[in-house]
Design a protein around this motif. Sequence first.
Motif, PDB file in Angstrom:
ATOM      1  N   GLU A 259     -10.898   2.698  -3.725  1.00  0.00           N
ATOM      2  CA  GLU A 259     -10.181   3.024  -4.961  1.00  0.00           C
ATOM      3  C   GLU A 259      -9.277   1.869  -5.382  1.00  0.00           C
ATOM      4  OE1 GLU A 259      -8.119   6.621  -4.181  1.00  0.00           O
ATOM      5  OE2 GLU A 259      -9.938   7.864  -4.076  1.00  0.00           O
ATOM      6  N   ARG A 260      -8.645   1.251  -4.410  1.00  0.00           N
ATOM      7  CA  ARG A 260      -7.778   0.110  -4.733  1.00  0.00           C
ATOM      8  C   ARG A 260      -8.598  -1.056  -5.279  1.00  0.00           C
ATOM      9  NH1 ARG A 260      -4.362   0.473   0.900  1.00  0.00           N
ATOM     10  NH2 ARG A 260      -3.083   2.287   0.344  1.00  0.00           N
TER      11      ARG A 260
ATOM     12  N   THR B  47      -6.326  -3.833   2.233  1.00  0.00           N
ATOM     13  CA  THR B  47      -6.237  -3.756   0.771  1.00  0.00           C
ATOM     14  C   THR B  47      -4.806  -3.651   0.266  1.00  0.00           C
ATOM     15  OG1 THR B  47      -6.660  -1.372   0.942  1.00  0.00           O
ATOM     16  CG2 THR B  47      -8.539  -2.801   0.448  1.00  0.00           C
TER      17      THR B  47
ATOM     18  N   ASP C 256      -9.549  -0.349  -8.779  1.00  0.00           N
ATOM     19  CA  ASP C 256      -8.413  -0.534  -9.686  1.00  0.00           C
ATOM     20  C   ASP C 256      -8.133  -2.018  -9.924  1.00  0.00           C
ATOM     21  OD1 ASP C 256      -8.032   2.189  -9.894  1.00  0.00           O
ATOM     22  OD2 ASP C 256      -6.487   2.275  -8.346  1.00  0.00           O
ATOM     23  N   PHE C 257      -8.363  -2.823  -8.888  1.00  0.00           N
ATOM     24  CA  PHE C 257      -8.015  -4.241  -8.964  1.00  0.00           C
ATOM     25  C   PHE C 257      -9.005  -5.060  -9.781  1.00  0.00           C
ATOM     26  CE2 PHE C 257      -8.799  -8.486  -7.124  1.00  0.00           C
ATOM     27  CZ  PHE C 257      -7.590  -9.099  -7.455  1.00  0.00           C
TER      28      PHE C 257
ATOM     29  N   SER D 263      -9.916   5.257   0.228  1.00  0.00           N
ATOM     30  CA  SER D 263      -8.656   4.789  -0.364  1.00  0.00           C
ATOM     31  C   SER D 263      -8.723   3.297  -0.665  1.00  0.00           C
ATOM     32  CB  SER D 263      -7.492   5.067   0.590  1.00  0.00           C
ATOM     33  OG  SER D 263      -7.685   4.403   1.836  1.00  0.00           O
TER      34      SER D 263
ATOM     35  N   GLU E 297       2.312   3.597  -3.824  1.00  0.00           N
ATOM     36  CA  GLU E 297       1.895   4.812  -4.510  1.00  0.00           C
ATOM     37  C   GLU E 297       2.533   6.040  -3.877  1.00  0.00           C
ATOM     38  OE1 GLU E 297       0.722   6.291  -7.767  1.00  0.00           O
ATOM     39  OE2 GLU E 297       0.248   4.203  -7.310  1.00  0.00           O
TER      40      GLU E 297
ATOM     41  N   LEU F 103      -1.910  -5.660  -7.791  1.00  0.00           N
ATOM     42  CA  LEU F 103      -1.902  -4.587  -8.784  1.00  0.00           C
ATOM     43  C   LEU F 103      -0.490  -4.272  -9.250  1.00  0.00           C
ATOM     44  CD1 LEU F 103      -4.487  -2.130  -7.205  1.00  0.00           C
ATOM     45  CD2 LEU F 103      -4.625  -3.058  -9.520  1.00  0.00           C
ATOM     46  N   GLU F 104       0.440  -4.284  -8.289  1.00  0.00           N
ATOM     47  CA  GLU F 104       1.825  -3.937  -8.598  1.00  0.00           C
ATOM     48  C   GLU F 104       2.578  -5.080  -9.272  1.00  0.00           C
ATOM     49  OE1 GLU F 104       3.286  -1.069  -8.310  1.00  0.00           O
ATOM     50  OE2 GLU F 104       1.522  -0.067  -7.482  1.00  0.00           O
TER      51      GLU F 104
ATOM     52  N   VAL G  94      -3.068  -4.214  -3.572  1.00  0.00           N
ATOM     53  CA  VAL G  94      -2.000  -3.438  -4.196  1.00  0.00           C
ATOM     54  C   VAL G  94      -0.856  -4.359  -4.601  1.00  0.00           C
ATOM     55  CG1 VAL G  94      -0.429  -1.492  -3.920  1.00  0.00           C
ATOM     56  CG2 VAL G  94      -2.649  -1.452  -2.797  1.00  0.00           C
TER      57      VAL G  94
ATOM     58  N   SER H  83       0.828  -1.207   0.000  1.00  0.00           N
ATOM     59  CA  SER H  83       0.000   0.000   0.000  1.00  0.00           C
ATOM     60  C   SER H  83       0.862   1.257   0.000  1.00  0.00           C
ATOM     61  CB  SER H  83      -0.919   0.017   1.224  1.00  0.00           C
ATOM     62  OG  SER H  83      -0.163   0.064   2.423  1.00  0.00           O
TER      63      SER H  83
END
Length: 978
Positions: free
Chosen positions: A528-529, A565, A532-533, A525, A313, A572-573, A569, A310
């Motif tokens: 939002e993650r 979350t 995005d996921f 927050s 970003e 996501l990363e 991330v 997390s």
Amino acid sequence: MTALEFMAGEIPLALQADLQVRWAHLMERAEPFDAQWYGDMLASPRRGELLKAFSCSAIVLDYAQRFPDFLPTLDRNGWLLGDVPQEQLADELRAGLSVCQNADEAAAELRRFRIKYWMRIVWRDLTRLAVMEQTTEDLSVLADICVQQALDFHHAQMCIEWGEPHSKAGVPQRMVVIGMGKLGAGELNLSSDIDLIFAYPESGSTQGGPRSVDNQQFFIRLGQRLIKSLDARTADGFVFRVDMRLRPYGQSGPLVVSFDALMEYYQDQGRDWERYALIKARCMAGDDIAGAELMRDLRPFVYRRYLDFSAIESLRDMKAMIQREVARRNLHDNVKLGAGGIREIEFIAQCFQLIRGGQEPDLQARELKSILGTLRDGQYLPAQAVDELHQAYRFLRDVEHGIQAWREEQTQQLPQSNEARVALAFAMGFVFADGEANIEGFEQCLAEHRQRVTHHFENFIAPPEDEDGAPSSQRCEHWQLLLDELNPETLTAALAESGFENAEEAARRLILLMDGGAVKRMQSSGRERLDDFMPLFLEALSSAEQPTETLIRLIPLIEAVLRRTAYLVLLLENPHALEHLVSLCDTSPWMARQLSAHPVLLDELLNTEQLYHAVEKDGLRSELRQRLLRIDQDDLEAQMEALRYFRLAHVLRVAAAELSGTLPLMKVSDYLTNIAEVVLESVLEIAWQNLVSKHGNFADIHDARRHFIILGYGKMGGIELSYGSDLDMVFVHDLPPNCQTDGERPLDGAVFMTRLGQRIIHILTAQTRMGSLYEVDMRLRPSGNSGLLVSSFRAFDEYQHKEAWTWEHQALVRARVVAGDEVLAEKFTELRRSILGLSRDEALLRADVVQMRDKMRTQLLPKTKRDENNRQFDLKQGEGGIVDIEFMVQYAVLAWSHQHPPLSVYTDNIRILESLQQQGLFSAEDVDTLTEAYKAFRSQAHRLSLQEQSGQVADSQLADERGAVERCWQQLMLEEPA
């Protein structure tokens, strides 16, 4: 000596004229005794030290003019060539301050002390009598001593004026000084600020003074005096520049706060950059004990228990800010802040600390050298990258010191004047044969180091969309629009078009998830993650064999991490980790359940090389030992969590390797058994140390043995563990009678061993945050559940010879020592062979084995599975199944070992079958038949286990193998021998 003459090639010509003038002034001011030292130094083999120190540092020569006795005194004490004991430094300053009558006198004493030992450090650094790490450590120690002694002086002065601060409970209070940044890490440079935070333990008021004041008021005034005594520029200069901007609320916040206020601020308002800053924080002055407790309390804020992607970003924003600042402020010639500079190396290291420090205690170190070593050893960065970063860091820090040594200016900017450039190149060792400075060579080497750093920095935490294989933004936008609308018909159509079987059910499950209360309660927050996921997740699912089924399996994982979350991330990363997640869970619901129950295991998906390759036993043992060495020996909870993560992670790797086809069946069981054995070795050690710390050792036993073993039976003993296997164990000891421990709470030996067994079971079975280690079955011990938990070897021997049933001797066929004392292990091995080698009535033995087999089948095989109308075959208990093979092998060992001792050597069925063939007792055809059937049954059982299905298959499956086993059973166990 009033003139200084140079020999050819000693120092660059550009530095000679100024040095001659300054040398003359020094000689005029020095007392004869000290002037003699300077003259002797010039005439000695150490002449080069003096010339290099004075020519590369104009400020050292200035200080020598003001205090001509400092360098001679240091050298006569041996402190220019060698180390100064830290306590001796502290005693010298403490003695100097003790005669000071007021703050002004104390300030002057502090400044003279700092100058003296700063000169020593610069001398040693420029002449390379000290390496860079020694220089930064010596500077940090100097700061520590100055701050501590100044704090003690002013605290004592204020206690006279205001009384001593106490808590409300009457406990005396001292201020804690937290060193941040380079000071906290012990890596100060020659002209560093010192970044400080002040705090005090508890609120209260002063006692014993002319009037009482609130503790905070007392400590704020103490902090102000401390800063002034260090930072104010007087005729004697300053001690250290003090920067307090890292405290809570920065410049607008109170100078000093209580521990509670500090903790409340970080918990409620702490930002990622403050976590970043606290990585290097340490209590460097004041109340050491309270400070250590405060730092422990702050650790969870800095280091998350899980992989903290997390922070990515925020770190990416910091990185962009660094790059913008370089361009905006034209910092290209700055070796700290410019591209490829010191800050970029520190940033790379500290990013890993923020992300992984909670799980990797070695990454919680403060020193950059230590962190880089961990990054290399843990394979977080390639060894070559780490070596390049480390070499660049040492070079850049030496350059930084060379710049600052010239005039003691607070800068890392490469000099512009010719004289300073020559001095820097000379200090760095770049000289031609004629002694002139090789400025071009220095600048080229510097540029090469910075280019390497820039390369690694620019590639670090690159946006995930830059990685190969990441889904296209167009596809992700498509899924995002569908998830924003959550229209059942539109979503169903899109899922069907992407290959989802039963798209309607997939749409229903997605809508339930996204419209559920857990998602609606998420903070912005976190939401939002998730947003995005999910598009990436759906795109990855579309490539699965069973997209809908895999989605259903993975929804519990998503629900499990909605409040954490950072795991989203992580995926996501790392798009490749998401691919592995979908692929493995597409193949195995067991894998999905494991990851949903323990999301921390998602970390294992990041390293493909490790994920699909199980580790050999020595590697397992080494890894677990290293994990446990990082944990306080008295912290049983942390040890148990480390054991559980280790076991879960490696079992996951074995499953991934099996699912991918890189690990054959026999190796799967080998590795699962190795994992269990390595865990048991550590559990035994932890339990033993725990008891010894409470009750002492056996002083009357004159050996270093443990006198305790763990026997593995069944699948454990047979090296045939599966994913959900229990551990069948028996504990045995061979302590002499009447021995006792020697601690404050002594125990009888037998009681000690019983408690050891209980402690082992507790560590294995206790439910922690990560579940239990293993389920344990102790019913195979002598007399079963009614027997002692830990048997003496003598009692075990007598029981096996006089009381054990045939089925207990059958169990002994698969028994072996899996952890414990080597001497006792050898005694057990000999006992086992002697028991198995007893001469037995074969007819009676055969009847007992057959009777036990029928009894097991009756009790353990569900009646519905034996119904002729239910066309299924139980792999383990069914006729012609696994247990039939095992019972034939056990019968053969018990019947014939007295004539064929090699039969009693091994505990696993495959090698016992090979021994039966080698001894001429089974035909090669029968051994091949039984071996292949056994492997086929177990392979199918493993696959079913990973599919979370019961151990039954359709009756039509494996018919040839079953028939062959039944024929062998009939011939060996039911037909009368010819």
